[in-house]
Design a protein around this motif. Structure first.
Motif, PDB file in Angstrom:
ATOM      1  N   GLY A   1      10.698  21.768   7.045  1.00 23.42           N
ATOM      2  CA  GLY A   1      10.684  20.705   8.036  1.00 23.42           C
ATOM      3  C   GLY A   1      10.616  19.350   7.373  1.00 23.42           C
ATOM      4  N   THR A   2      11.325  18.382   7.922  1.00 22.20           N
ATOM      5  CA  THR A   2      11.321  17.030   7.375  1.00 22.20           C
ATOM      6  C   THR A   2      10.965  16.024   8.467  1.00 22.20           C
ATOM      7  N   PHE A   3      10.293  14.973   8.064  1.00 23.71           N
ATOM      8  CA  PHE A   3       9.886  13.895   8.967  1.00 23.71           C
ATOM      9  C   PHE A   3      10.136  12.571   8.260  1.00 23.71           C
ATOM     10  N   ALA A   4      10.807  11.658   8.944  1.00 20.55           N
ATOM     11  CA  ALA A   4      11.057  10.334   8.385  1.00 20.55           C
ATOM     12  C   ALA A   4      10.800   9.284   9.466  1.00 20.55           C
ATOM     13  N   THR A   5      10.295   8.131   9.042  1.00 17.29           N
ATOM     14  CA  THR A   5       9.967   7.103  10.015  1.00 17.29           C
ATOM     15  C   THR A   5      10.042   5.714   9.403  1.00 17.29           C
ATOM     16  N   ILE A   6      10.282   4.757  10.256  1.00 17.39           N
ATOM     17  CA  ILE A   6      10.155   3.352   9.895  1.00 17.39           C
ATOM     18  C   ILE A   6       9.494   2.640  11.067  1.00 17.39           C
TER      19      ILE A   6
ATOM     20  N   GLU B   1       1.774  27.381  10.914  1.00 21.89           N
ATOM     21  CA  GLU B   1       1.328  27.379   9.530  1.00 21.89           C
ATOM     22  C   GLU B   1       2.209  26.423   8.724  1.00 21.89           C
ATOM     23  N   ILE B   2       1.574  25.402   8.178  1.00 20.45           N
ATOM     24  CA  ILE B   2       2.263  24.396   7.381  1.00 20.45           C
ATOM     25  C   ILE B   2       1.735  24.483   5.950  1.00 20.45           C
ATOM     26  N   SER B   3       2.631  24.621   4.996  1.00 19.87           N
ATOM     27  CA  SER B   3       2.213  24.652   3.599  1.00 19.87           C
ATOM     28  C   SER B   3       3.095  23.711   2.780  1.00 19.87           C
ATOM     29  N   ASP B   4       2.608  23.369   1.602  1.00 18.71           N
ATOM     30  CA  ASP B   4       3.338  22.451   0.709  1.00 18.71           C
ATOM     31  C   ASP B   4       3.773  21.185   1.437  1.00 18.71           C
ATOM     32  N   LEU B   5       2.885  20.662   2.278  1.00 24.72           N
ATOM     33  CA  LEU B   5       3.143  19.385   2.930  1.00 24.72           C
ATOM     34  C   LEU B   5       3.064  18.280   1.885  1.00 24.72           C
ATOM     35  N   ALA B   6       4.161  17.612   1.655  1.00 22.52           N
ATOM     36  CA  ALA B   6       4.214  16.573   0.628  1.00 22.52           C
ATOM     37  C   ALA B   6       4.983  15.375   1.160  1.00 22.52           C
ATOM     38  N   GLY B   7       4.497  14.200   0.832  1.00 14.79           N
ATOM     39  CA  GLY B   7       5.208  13.029   1.326  1.00 14.79           C
ATOM     40  C   GLY B   7       4.719  11.743   0.709  1.00 14.79           C
ATOM     41  N   ILE B   8       5.416  10.694   1.059  1.00 19.84           N
ATOM     42  CA  ILE B   8       5.095   9.357   0.576  1.00 19.84           C
ATOM     43  C   ILE B   8       5.242   8.370   1.722  1.00 19.84           C
TER      44      ILE B   8
ATOM     45  N   MET C   1       0.844  -1.188   0.000  1.00 18.82           N
ATOM     46  CA  MET C   1       0.000   0.000   0.000  1.00 18.82           C
ATOM     47  C   MET C   1       0.880   1.238   0.000  1.00 18.82           C
ATOM     48  N   MET C   2       0.801   2.022  -1.072  1.00 17.84           N
ATOM     49  CA  MET C   2       1.572   3.249  -1.189  1.00 17.84           C
ATOM     50  C   MET C   2       0.632   4.443  -1.135  1.00 17.84           C
ATOM     51  N   GLN C   3       1.032   5.475  -0.401  1.00 13.58           N
ATOM     52  CA  GLN C   3       0.193   6.659  -0.252  1.00 13.58           C
ATOM     53  C   GLN C   3       0.999   7.918  -0.516  1.00 13.58           C
ATOM     54  N   LEU C   4       0.484   8.772  -1.381  1.00 17.03           N
ATOM     55  CA  LEU C   4       1.053  10.085  -1.657  1.00 17.03           C
ATOM     56  C   LEU C   4       0.191  11.141  -0.981  1.00 17.03           C
ATOM     57  N   THR C   5       0.831  12.125  -0.364  1.00 17.57           N
ATOM     58  CA  THR C   5       0.130  13.136   0.429  1.00 17.57           C
ATOM     59  C   THR C   5       0.542  14.530  -0.003  1.00 17.57           C
ATOM     60  N   TYR C   6      -0.447  15.431  -0.081  1.00 18.53           N
ATOM     61  CA  TYR C   6      -0.137  16.843  -0.339  1.00 18.53           C
ATOM     62  C   TYR C   6      -1.212  17.709   0.301  1.00 18.53           C
ATOM     63  N   GLY C   7      -0.776  18.803   0.984  1.00 16.87           N
ATOM     64  CA  GLY C   7      -1.757  19.691   1.588  1.00 16.87           C
ATOM     65  C   GLY C   7      -1.129  20.738   2.472  1.00 16.87           C
ATOM     66  N   SER C   8      -1.928  21.232   3.432  1.00 21.96           N
ATOM     67  CA  SER C   8      -1.492  22.298   4.332  1.00 21.96           C
ATOM     68  C   SER C   8      -2.198  22.150   5.669  1.00 21.96           C
TER      69      SER C   8
ATOM     70  N   VAL D   1       7.368   2.522   5.949  1.00 22.56           N
ATOM     71  CA  VAL D   1       8.313   3.639   5.941  1.00 22.56           C
ATOM     72  C   VAL D   1       7.582   4.867   5.397  1.00 22.56           C
ATOM     73  N   ALA D   2       8.032   6.041   5.814  1.00 18.47           N
ATOM     74  CA  ALA D   2       7.408   7.282   5.340  1.00 18.47           C
ATOM     75  C   ALA D   2       8.417   8.415   5.375  1.00 18.47           C
ATOM     76  N   TYR D   3       8.237   9.331   4.449  1.00 14.74           N
ATOM     77  CA  TYR D   3       9.039  10.555   4.425  1.00 14.74           C
ATOM     78  C   TYR D   3       8.135  11.697   3.990  1.00 14.74           C
ATOM     79  N   LEU D   4       8.127  12.778   4.784  1.00 14.50           N
ATOM     80  CA  LEU D   4       7.332  13.955   4.471  1.00 14.50           C
ATOM     81  C   LEU D   4       8.162  15.204   4.713  1.00 14.50           C
ATOM     82  N   GLN D   5       7.886  16.245   3.930  1.00 13.01           N
ATOM     83  CA  GLN D   5       8.501  17.536   4.188  1.00 13.01           C
ATOM     84  C   GLN D   5       7.475  18.625   3.920  1.00 13.01           C
ATOM     85  N   ALA D   6       7.724  19.797   4.513  1.00 14.43           N
ATOM     86  CA  ALA D   6       6.776  20.904   4.386  1.00 14.43           C
ATOM     87  C   ALA D   6       7.471  22.215   4.682  1.00 14.43           C
ATOM     88  N   ALA D   7       6.872  23.305   4.200  1.00 13.09           N
ATOM     89  CA  ALA D   7       7.304  24.641   4.591  1.00 13.09           C
ATOM     90  C   ALA D   7       6.639  24.956   5.929  1.00 13.09           C
TER      91      ALA D   7
END
Length: 389
Positions: A254-259, A192-199, A174-181, A212-218
């Motif tokens: 900001g970056t977020f990574a997890t396993i 205030e979080i913008s351009d939140l993007a991740g997989i 199961m793969m998930q792509l994310t985008y938002g604020s 596993v996941a990796y996300l970053q945002a302004a």
């Protein structure tokens, strides 16, 4: 009571405003379900350092409280047929005085068995248990491990997610792509979080799963203290240091990574997660958190042990970049206070028990030994009743 009023409103209108009477007749009624946690806790055996440094852990202090982990929620879903559906979840939490808020409110469209897209207010897929983070009945803890599950100051966003389900040999993928604020006003100030993007990517085979996941945002954060420090640094001609306290969406990423891994074999459960969080070019310390937990089921009783830890080193170079002269002593002291507050060296050991006394309800007891290098040590006792309906 706000929560009752809000639920009455939702119960009366549900998602009916999205549907005509004819459409409702064709696709069926609104599906209702909910969950409730009534929890209490108290801190004891705390040392002086703990009492001086706020004197709380997970929202609890040395007075018995039933607010931090108590919540009630109601969820409504409507199947509009031909792959289209609507879901909304209203949650009232004790630590928010039971003011009801929509944690979820989104539209889903399934193109086929593999592809699905969601639009609206959604849960950020940070963790293994993100999808049912508030449903305490769904896991063996009274609350998820705080070091990991408090490593980000928000867990919802407004945007879109795309999910792709497939088979990789014998593995379910199961793969998930994310985008938002995201915008909110937590205790730390305006966030205030913008351009939140991740997989995120999850694999499951029989009794074992990994994610596993990796996300970053302004990232933008402002409050009176940060604004005052940034102003003082600007007035002192320290523009490079000012930028570290002027946390804006324009130049801070900001970056977020997890396993995470989970194994459920017969009556045994083992689960663990590791996360790392960083905000570039800011005074915020990079933090690493993890936990490991094992549980054993004995019919209606489950016992578990959990060890968790968090570590973050303060960015002392931010303090050292300010000249140590009398004229800047006050400013340097303010910077030092804020920067050193980012330090973390925490170890928590928890023993707990879950008793499923009813097909839809569980009683939980937990005892946590909290060791915090910079904020003191204490012990937390918690009890809850979690149910679904």
């Amino acid at each position: 009571m706000n929560i009752i009023k809000s639920m009455m409103v939702v119960s009366s209108i549900g998602l009916a405003g999205l549907l005509s009477t004819d459409v409702q007749a064709e696709v069926g009624n609104i599906r209702w379900n909910g969950f409730l946690s009534v929890a209490g806790g108290v801190v004891f055996d705390e040392d002086e350092n703990f009492r001086v440094n706020n004197g709380t852990f997970a929202g609890y202090d040395d007075d018995v409280s039933f607010k931090p982990d108590t919540l009630v929620a109601l969820q409504a879903g409507v199947d509009l047929a031909e792959g289209l559906s609507v879901t909304a979840q209203l949650v009232g939490k004790g630590n928010d005085d039971f003011d009801a808020n929509f944690e979820w409110a989104y539209l889903s469209y399934e193109f086929n068995d593999q592809w699905k897209v969601n639009f609206g207010k959604l849960r950020v897929p940070f963790y293994l248990y993100s999808d049912y983070l508030d449903v305490a009945y769904a896991y063996h803890w009274l609350r998820p491990p705080t070091t990991v599950y408090s490593s980000t100051p928000f867990d919802t966003y407004e945007g879109v997610s795309v999910l792709y389900n497939s088979q990789l040999g014998d593995w379910d993928s199961m793969m998930q792509l994310t985008y938002g604020s995201h915008d909110s006003d937590p205790a730390a100030g305006r966030l205030e979080i913008s351009d939140l993007a991740g997989i995120s990517w999850g694999l499951e085979y029989d009794w074992f799963s990994v994610r596993v996941a990796y996300l970053q945002a302004a990232v933008g954060l402002s409050n009176d203290s940060l604004n005052a420090i940034a102003g003082g640094l600007s007035a002192a001609g320290l523009s490079s240091q000012e930028n570290k306290f002027s946390v804006t969406e324009d130049d801070d990423t900001g970056t977020f990574a997890t396993i995470g891994m989970k194994a459920e074999y017969e009556e045994y459960v083992f689960v663990g997660e590791f996360t790392t969080v960083d905000i570039e070019d800011s005074f915020f310390a990079k933090s690493d958190q993890y936990y490991v937990s094992g549980a054993r089921r004995f019919d209606d009783i489950t016992v578990h042990l959990t060890y968790e830890a968090s570590e973050a080193d303060a960015k002392s170079e931010v303090i050292n970049a300010i000249p140590n002269v009398p004229a800047l002593a006050g400013l340097r002291a303010g910077v030092s206070t804020v920067v050193n507050a980012q330090r973390s060296d925490v170890e928590i050991s928890t023993i707990g028990m879950r008793y499923d006394f009813h097909p839809s309800a569980a009683l939980k007891l937990e005892l946590s030994d909290v060791q915090r290098k910079y904020n003191g040590d204490a012990t937390l006792f918690s009890v809850s009743v979690d149910l679904i309906f």
